[in-house]
Design a protein around this motif. Structure first.
Motif, PDB file in Angstrom:
ATOM      1  N   PRO A 109       2.218  -1.305  13.241  1.00  0.00           N
ATOM      2  CA  PRO A 109       2.704  -0.353  13.918  1.00  0.00           C
ATOM      3  C   PRO A 109       1.920   0.721  14.063  1.00  0.00           C
ATOM      4  CG  PRO A 109       4.119  -0.642  11.929  1.00  0.00           C
ATOM      5  CD  PRO A 109       2.992  -1.649  11.938  1.00  0.00           C
ATOM      6  N   PRO A 110       1.843   1.558  15.310  1.00  0.00           N
ATOM      7  CA  PRO A 110       1.041   2.608  15.545  1.00  0.00           C
ATOM      8  C   PRO A 110       1.234   3.888  14.562  1.00  0.00           C
ATOM      9  CG  PRO A 110       2.077   1.847  17.563  1.00  0.00           C
ATOM     10  CD  PRO A 110       2.768   0.993  16.514  1.00  0.00           C
ATOM     11  N   ALA A 111       2.353   3.940  13.891  1.00  0.00           N
ATOM     12  CA  ALA A 111       2.468   4.996  13.062  1.00  0.00           C
ATOM     13  C   ALA A 111       1.577   5.031  11.560  1.00  0.00           C
ATOM     14  CB  ALA A 111       3.965   5.374  12.780  1.00  0.00           C
ATOM     15  N   LEU A 112       1.263   3.821  11.608  1.00  0.00           N
ATOM     16  CA  LEU A 112       0.537   3.700  10.026  1.00  0.00           C
ATOM     17  C   LEU A 112      -0.918   4.505  10.021  1.00  0.00           C
ATOM     18  CD1 LEU A 112       1.019   0.000   9.302  1.00  0.00           C
ATOM     19  CD2 LEU A 112       2.556   1.956   8.945  1.00  0.00           C
ATOM     20  N   ARG A 113      -1.271   5.120   9.189  1.00  0.00           N
ATOM     21  CA  ARG A 113      -2.234   6.050   8.967  1.00  0.00           C
ATOM     22  C   ARG A 113      -3.111   5.562   7.944  1.00  0.00           C
ATOM     23  NH1 ARG A 113      -2.372   6.080  13.345  1.00  0.00           N
ATOM     24  NH2 ARG A 113      -1.708   7.722  14.825  1.00  0.00           N
ATOM     25  N   ILE A 118      -1.033   0.870   5.442  1.00  0.00           N
ATOM     26  CA  ILE A 118      -1.530  -0.522   6.195  1.00  0.00           C
ATOM     27  C   ILE A 118      -1.413  -1.743   5.279  1.00  0.00           C
ATOM     28  CG2 ILE A 118      -3.258  -1.571   7.373  1.00  0.00           C
ATOM     29  CD1 ILE A 118      -4.312   1.273   7.874  1.00  0.00           C
ATOM     30  N   THR A 119      -1.861  -1.596   3.986  1.00  0.00           N
ATOM     31  CA  THR A 119      -1.834  -2.725   3.095  1.00  0.00           C
ATOM     32  C   THR A 119      -0.271  -2.808   2.658  1.00  0.00           C
ATOM     33  OG1 THR A 119      -2.223  -1.286   1.189  1.00  0.00           O
ATOM     34  CG2 THR A 119      -4.026  -2.361   2.353  1.00  0.00           C
ATOM     35  N   GLY A 120       0.391  -1.595   2.702  1.00  0.00           N
ATOM     36  CA  GLY A 120       1.846  -1.948   2.191  1.00  0.00           C
ATOM     37  C   GLY A 120       2.520  -2.492   3.270  1.00  0.00           C
ATOM     38  N   TYR A 121       2.321  -2.210   4.477  1.00  0.00           N
ATOM     39  CA  TYR A 121       2.987  -2.808   5.624  1.00  0.00           C
ATOM     40  C   TYR A 121       2.959  -4.378   5.543  1.00  0.00           C
ATOM     41  CZ  TYR A 121       4.714  -3.901  10.326  1.00  0.00           C
ATOM     42  OH  TYR A 121       5.246  -4.420  11.265  1.00  0.00           O
ATOM     43  N   ILE A 153      -9.062  -4.644   5.174  1.00  0.00           N
ATOM     44  CA  ILE A 153      -8.632  -6.089   5.615  1.00  0.00           C
ATOM     45  C   ILE A 153      -9.125  -6.964   4.443  1.00  0.00           C
ATOM     46  CG2 ILE A 153      -9.761  -7.866   6.943  1.00  0.00           C
ATOM     47  CD1 ILE A 153     -10.467  -5.659   9.265  1.00  0.00           C
ATOM     48  N   ARG A 154      -9.945  -6.508   3.558  1.00  0.00           N
ATOM     49  CA  ARG A 154      -9.950  -7.294   2.343  1.00  0.00           C
ATOM     50  C   ARG A 154      -9.096  -7.234   1.522  1.00  0.00           C
ATOM     51  NH1 ARG A 154     -15.329  -5.965  -1.255  1.00  0.00           N
ATOM     52  NH2 ARG A 154     -13.984  -4.003  -1.578  1.00  0.00           N
ATOM     53  N   GLN A 155      -8.401  -6.204   1.329  1.00  0.00           N
ATOM     54  CA  GLN A 155      -7.329  -6.051   0.497  1.00  0.00           C
ATOM     55  C   GLN A 155      -5.971  -6.744   0.972  1.00  0.00           C
ATOM     56  OE1 GLN A 155      -6.388  -1.935  -0.706  1.00  0.00           O
ATOM     57  NE2 GLN A 155      -4.415  -2.586  -1.696  1.00  0.00           N
ATOM     58  N   ILE A 156      -5.951  -6.946   2.242  1.00  0.00           N
ATOM     59  CA  ILE A 156      -4.755  -7.560   2.651  1.00  0.00           C
ATOM     60  C   ILE A 156      -4.984  -8.947   2.680  1.00  0.00           C
ATOM     61  CG2 ILE A 156      -3.291  -8.227   4.812  1.00  0.00           C
ATOM     62  CD1 ILE A 156      -4.379  -5.264   6.027  1.00  0.00           C
ATOM     63  N   VAL A 157      -6.149  -9.325   2.791  1.00  0.00           N
ATOM     64  CA  VAL A 157      -6.461 -10.828   2.588  1.00  0.00           C
ATOM     65  C   VAL A 157      -6.178 -11.260   1.108  1.00  0.00           C
ATOM     66  CG1 VAL A 157      -8.231 -12.669   2.781  1.00  0.00           C
ATOM     67  CG2 VAL A 157      -7.982 -10.902   4.480  1.00  0.00           C
TER      68      VAL A 157
ATOM     69  N   ARG D 279      17.820  -1.070   3.870  1.00  0.00           N
ATOM     70  CA  ARG D 279      16.943  -2.240   3.984  1.00  0.00           C
ATOM     71  C   ARG D 279      15.389  -1.905   3.902  1.00  0.00           C
ATOM     72  NH1 ARG D 279      19.765  -6.349   8.322  1.00  0.00           N
ATOM     73  NH2 ARG D 279      21.465  -7.041   6.904  1.00  0.00           N
ATOM     74  N   LYS D 280      14.697  -2.571   3.621  1.00  0.00           N
ATOM     75  CA  LYS D 280      12.992  -2.525   3.736  1.00  0.00           C
ATOM     76  C   LYS D 280      12.484  -2.409   5.132  1.00  0.00           C
ATOM     77  CE  LYS D 280      12.009  -4.379  -0.561  1.00  0.00           C
ATOM     78  NZ  LYS D 280      11.594  -5.720  -1.639  1.00  0.00           N
ATOM     79  N   PRO D 281      11.553  -1.571   5.592  1.00  0.00           N
ATOM     80  CA  PRO D 281      11.217  -0.670   4.664  1.00  0.00           C
ATOM     81  C   PRO D 281      11.979   0.640   4.507  1.00  0.00           C
ATOM     82  CG  PRO D 281       9.708  -0.488   6.839  1.00  0.00           C
ATOM     83  CD  PRO D 281      10.896  -1.398   6.976  1.00  0.00           C
ATOM     84  N   GLY D 282      12.097   1.105   3.278  1.00  0.00           N
ATOM     85  CA  GLY D 282      12.702   2.395   3.271  1.00  0.00           C
ATOM     86  C   GLY D 282      12.302   3.288   1.861  1.00  0.00           C
ATOM     87  N   ALA D 283      12.191   4.549   2.057  1.00  0.00           N
ATOM     88  CA  ALA D 283      11.936   5.344   0.943  1.00  0.00           C
ATOM     89  C   ALA D 283      13.048   5.361  -0.051  1.00  0.00           C
ATOM     90  CB  ALA D 283      11.446   6.613   1.717  1.00  0.00           C
ATOM     91  N   ALA D 284      12.736   5.424  -1.442  1.00  0.00           N
ATOM     92  CA  ALA D 284      13.564   5.718  -2.191  1.00  0.00           C
ATOM     93  C   ALA D 284      13.388   6.969  -2.980  1.00  0.00           C
ATOM     94  CB  ALA D 284      13.398   4.604  -3.480  1.00  0.00           C
TER      95      ALA D 284
END
Lengths: 309, 309, 309, 309
Positions: A109-113, A118-121, A153-157, D279-284
């Motif tokens: 999603p566009p809000a990721l910075r 990004i990896t969390g998403y 990208i490596r971390q996501i993979v 629900r995820k994603p959500g800040a705790a």
């Protein structure tokens, strides 16, 4: 059959054909499938950004996907499942996999910075859809505004075993391909398939940098398939000759916003789809723009006889 | 001589040549001037985004500008004066005009969003620099993130008598050109010069849509000048033939970020500048990228003999 | 005296006082200095975003800085040197340090996205200004759109020995403070000073999370200084009582865009500066807004007798 | 009963209560309804950004909406229907209206920039959902990044007869309210209801600028309702006294990202909902943050006896 890291060749981004009154044109879906297979497609991607996915009702999305799955037989169908929330993403992903899809594609999603965002998403997305569904990262900063470094990208993979492919459409992105392939050589990244998008604008050199093929919707898919094959066969000059012949039109089609109108218009002219109608909101081609496309088509036909209309 | 709405032809965006240790290379400025004039330039633009303007000290900016003014003689020199505040913009604008510049170019700051913010910004900028300095609007959303509709551009022109030119590099932007020329036909917009940028990626059709020429820095300025002249002379097919021969390289050069490195490398190879050095921060070309550029140059030389190195 | 990681207390962000006709009002600078010192300032920051820095000519910037340096004596003066290019940043940084500044503050340019871009930018900035100048990271995503994780800030600190302070104005940012202080506890981050901005909107709790003080320009600096001292002295309830009394006005002042107009208006009413004039572009207060501020001032005076006008 | 421009008072933005294992907690929905009605709500808004709408399956969205409609009886229920495509927007809008909703709320997608893009989007949205559904414009640039001037809002209202309300949460936005009410006075804008959001951070003055009430989800809805009533009754000082007592907590709750966690935690502590689960994603909330909220609650209870837990 599930998508795996050996996927290669041409996966066209399929447009969704509509009738002039806005209904899904399933007959044109069948024609499209035939043409893609004839052109040398080794798979297909549906419900992408250029597939007008957000304009479809859920049952329409499923029906279109099913038709492609049936038409492509044993060849893999990838389904775009990007959504503003994980509920919708999960629902669509589970449904299409049950129906026989090979994998899904997820754009950030566009809000990721930040790198961590990004990896969390992607971790959360995988948790949402389940770890049993092979997925494709879509890396498309020009439209999505999210910038992923090769390390991200490596971390996501590495964190998600179900990640099997990168749809690479960073711009510019040639060095990124080299960086990722370099990670594989030094052992820090397991093998993944890399297919490239961006309308094909750099496909000639992307192949030389080591990608496995193309995932984009240019209206002459046979050119994309042939460039992939020629480059794989080491026939560099021929690949560039063919690519360069198409570049004036390909560049014209790659314009943001109006690009899909160009693509559908050319596909209609080639008999791939019955109408170039888009659902709203959609950009229309002016008479001047259509004349420009016709001029480009006429010029192209001189260099590539298969492009004759 | 002040810039006026009849300006046409080719205004290259001049790079700033540096020596490998980072000093301004005034000798190369002279060579560049000669090459631009030989190529058919009808003016030049200095201190643009691709001129590495923010990396220059104020006295360096003035010295470079002065050298171009002296070298171009009666031909107009436009100076980029975009700045985060009006104090710096005014100081530079007044200084270069006093030294003989023909006009200045002003890009909107990235934070602008609404139509009123954009038109208000240009009113304030004109108030800051003075109404006696001819200025060029730079419309470049891909980099600046500011989106100006044709109506907004019309309003800026109509509100500010000193606005004489649009540097058009919206992307895509062909319909915008037609809209602006349409405003002139219906009498709602006074005549202005429109030159196009975007690395020249659509110059072939932009000329057909009615622009007056090109303002961009592609490393083969003679091609840009010739396409402008061929199109003005009604020799459409020849214009496209020439343009298409250059398109593979031009596209390669148009990559954001790395584009200037490509451009300076080619200019160095052609003897326009002594070194392709950039001041920091600047992207460098990898060995692979250089080899790709050499390959493109070799291919180009087959189609355009003037491109032989 | 150079800025070091022990810096603490209140560093007001100084506005630049102008006369109604737009000249720098040096007399008001002197008054401002006296008032800040009386209020308990332990240092000051000039040429910040709220100091209208981009509206100043280079010689004006230096003159204002010099006057603050002379007025603050042995107390440290930090100078904002953020600029679109390293040439201007270096020139200003070297000039103010030579004149006696204690350190400089550097904000990241809005285009930065990935972690690597941000850390790379600070490396290059330090290389540009020299490793001998103590610097402050400004972390202000609400305005700058750049998001730095705690890990990125740690990396900048660890890679650049001359980094001595963080101006923290992430929003929200309480957990970020805890994360950074946690890094120091676990030994992965060397000590740095953390002062907080954001107009002071969370100063009450930021102190409890472990920051060293405030760096912001609220028009009642004595409140900021007192809250810092009360919290350091363990007088939590008193700190909150005082803070809460000011919160309605502080919140009003913290509005983006119009906030500086509110701040200058209140400072003028308090005799800190002779005029609330801003250079263009600047938001003006409507009559209604002024009446609202007066109402807030009257209410505040009931709770804090020092706030009586 | 359909929403009309006379709507006023308090429309809480309802959170969606979940059980700790992530199921929708319909029992808590019923409790929430009772508490809102007791607090003085005159309507309610469901499936807003703070209602975690994108995390809900379509049938869950409908079920929650239905329960609120049944619980609120004749009072209007507004349903957020913002979606990345018109197909989903239309489907949800038609479904909830059929079930008895009073109207829908539509936020602009983040990509919109120019005035024409924004007004065009609302025209298309109305065409998609039908002109018979009353709708609310959500003007929330801090999160959505879309900036609408008063003139753009006026144009949307004038072009779409079914627009009956503005959810105003521009920041800062007091002058915008005055501008819109000024348009009504000069006859260029027909009457619409204006309710304000932004967590209530400026409700005290927004009421004085002429809005009709609040549409926001602060965990003490009775305060919002009372401030609205006190201001309507001309009891200005009492309104501010009550508002100021809540401001420290309200400000804490208004932090982006973590705000919903604060809100749900306080609502759980007050017995409005059984669990503060998201629900995820959500800040705790960290333990420290919870302790801060408890401290704020204890301080609040001294000023507002209804706030005692």
């Amino acid at each position: 059959m599930l998508l795996d890291p050996t996927a290669a060749g041409l996966f066209p981004i399929a447009p969704t054909p509509f009738t002039p009154d806005g209904a899904v044109d399933h007959g044109s879906v069948d024609t499209l499938i035939t043409r893609y297979l004839t052109a040398g497609a080794t798979g297909v991607t549906v419900l992408g950004i250029m597939g007008e996915a957000p304009k479809l009702e859920p049952d329409e999305s499923l029906a279109i996907t099913a038709r492609f799955i049936d038409g492509f037989g044993k060849l893999p169908v990838i389904v775009g499942v990007s959504a503003p929330g994980f509920a919708a993403m999960r629902a669509l992903a589970r449904a299409v996999m049950e129906r026989g899809a090979a994998g899904v594609m997820i754009a950030p999603p566009p809000a990721l910075r930040t790198d961590d965002q990004i990896t969390g998403y992607y971790r959360q997305a995988v948790e949402a859809i389940g770890t049993d569904i092979p997925f494709v990262i879509q890396d498309y900063p020009l439209t999505l505004t999210v910038q992923m470094t090769p390390k991200v990208i490596r971390q996501i993979v590495q964190e998600n075993a179900s990640c099997v492919m990168l749809k690479h459409e960073d711009w510019p992105g040639l060095e990124k391909i080299s960086a990722l392939r370099g990670f594989q050589k030094d052992g820090s990244l397991r093998p993944i398939s890399i297919l490239t998008g961006n309308g094909g604008l750099f496909l000639d050199f992307e192949m030389e940098r080591g990608v496995d093929g193309a995932m984009t919707g240019y209206a002459f898919p046979e050119m994309l398939a042939d460039v992939v094959q020629l480059q794989k066969g080491g026939r560099r000059d021929e690949a560039h000759d063919l690519f360069d012949a198409h570049l004036p039109l390909l560049r014209y089609e790659q314009q943001q916003g109006v690009g899909l109108a160009v693509r559908k218009y050319v596909m209609m002219r080639r008999g791939f789809i019955a109408s170039d109608a888009q659902r709203k909101p959609g950009a229309a081609l002016s008479a001047t723009a259509k004349a420009e496309v016709e001029y480009l088509l006429a010029r192209l036909a001189k260099h590539d006889e298969r492009a004759r209309l």
